[in-house]
Design a protein around this motif. Structure first.
Motif, PDB file in Angstrom:
ATOM      1  N   ASN A 100       1.292   4.100  -3.193  1.00 56.88           N
ATOM      2  CA  ASN A 100       0.855   5.364  -2.984  1.00 56.88           C
ATOM      3  C   ASN A 100       1.909   6.319  -3.184  1.00 56.88           C
ATOM      4  OD1 ASN A 100      -2.279   6.038  -1.878  1.00 56.88           O
ATOM      5  ND2 ASN A 100      -1.437   3.830  -1.033  1.00 56.88           N
TER       6      ASN A 100
ATOM      7  N   TYR B 190       0.933  -1.237   0.118  1.00 52.81           N
ATOM      8  CA  TYR B 190      -0.101  -0.097  -0.065  1.00 52.81           C
ATOM      9  C   TYR B 190       0.809   1.090  -0.049  1.00 52.81           C
ATOM     10  CZ  TYR B 190      -3.361   3.558   1.684  1.00 52.81           C
ATOM     11  OH  TYR B 190      -4.150   4.759   1.760  1.00 52.81           O
TER      12      TYR B 190
ATOM     13  N   SER C 168       2.449   6.843  -6.954  1.00 50.97           N
ATOM     14  CA  SER C 168       1.184   7.546  -7.497  1.00 50.97           C
ATOM     15  C   SER C 168       1.571   8.605  -8.156  1.00 50.97           C
ATOM     16  CB  SER C 168       0.189   7.040  -6.960  1.00 50.97           C
ATOM     17  OG  SER C 168      -0.037   8.136  -5.889  1.00 50.97           O
TER      18      SER C 168
END
Length: 236
Positions: free
Chosen positions: A172, A168, A175
């Motif tokens: 992120n 996770y 991104s």
């Protein structure tokens, strides 16, 4: 897929990092100031890696002092490295940076991070308001796109899970813009790093990425050429 032997070696490498005594922190209100009450330099916040403590920064702190920094301008943040990057640690780093800014009167700080500390400080910069508080950001051997060696301890350790590829945290951070805001970014990486696998995990798009040759993961902390590169980058 790592073999059982490779997992054992990776786990020992991650866990048996050298520890050293924690250096004294700068006291509140003690920063040297030039005429007009301004800091002579931006304060530097040093963020250590997994299973380590602020003592690992002894060599770089010594070099920075030799370059003119005072202890009142150097801050080593200590934290529990077995906690979550996004849910716990980035917020605590944000509070620490705010305290450094309050103590020194500086608008911005520079951050130098090693290994796992790179993920904590990146999350703070990207998602925790750090783009407004950080001027220069440095990653030494950071698993910025994940490392397969972290699977060796991911079963029981949240920080290791955060370091695994496609976690996770990794998704992120990768991104959008990897180097957001007006912050100036730099990474230093080794093609012989036994902890970060693959070695290409360290460089970031939009950063100044410097290959330091064949150095072990923790050797970047004391390598003279790497330290000189960090000093030059902070002075830029």
């Amino acid at each position: 897929m790592l073999t059982a032997r490779q997992k054992t070696v990776a786990l020992l490498t991650l866990c048996l990092l050298p520890l050293a005594p924690v250096p004294a922190q700068a006291s509140a209100g003690s920063a040297d100031r030039a005429a007009g009450g301004q800091l002579q330099r931006r304060p530097v916040v040093l963020v250590h890696g997994y299973n380590a403590d602020p003592g690992v920064w002894g060599s770089l702190r010594g070099d920075l002092r030799a370059a003119g920094y005072t202890d009142a301008e150097l801050f080593s943040w200590g934290y529990d490295t077995h906690q979550s990057v996004n849910e716990v640690l980035a917020g605590r780093l944000a509070s620490y940076v705010d305290e450094v800014r309050r103590r020194t009167g500086a608008d911005r700080v520079d951050i130098v991070s090693h290994s796992f500390g790179s993920l904590v400080s990146r999350w703070y910069v990207k998602f925790g308001g750090g783009t407004a508080a950080v001027d220069h950001w440095v990653s030494l051997a950071g698993p910025n796109h994940g490392t397969s060696t972290a699977w060796a301890c991911a079963l029981w350790d949240q920080a290791c899970r955060d370091m695994t590829p496609n976690s996770y945290v990794q998704k992120n951070l990768a991104s959008g813009d990897e180097t957001p805001g007006a912050v100036t970014y730099a990474t230093f990486w080794s093609h012989c790093d036994e902890v970060v696998n693959p070695d290409s995990s360290v460089p970031l798009t939009g950063a100044t990425n410097t290959a330091v040759g064949c150095l072990a993961h923790n050797d970047l902390l004391g390598d003279p050429a790497t330290k000189a590169g960090v000093r030059a980058f902070l002075a830029s």
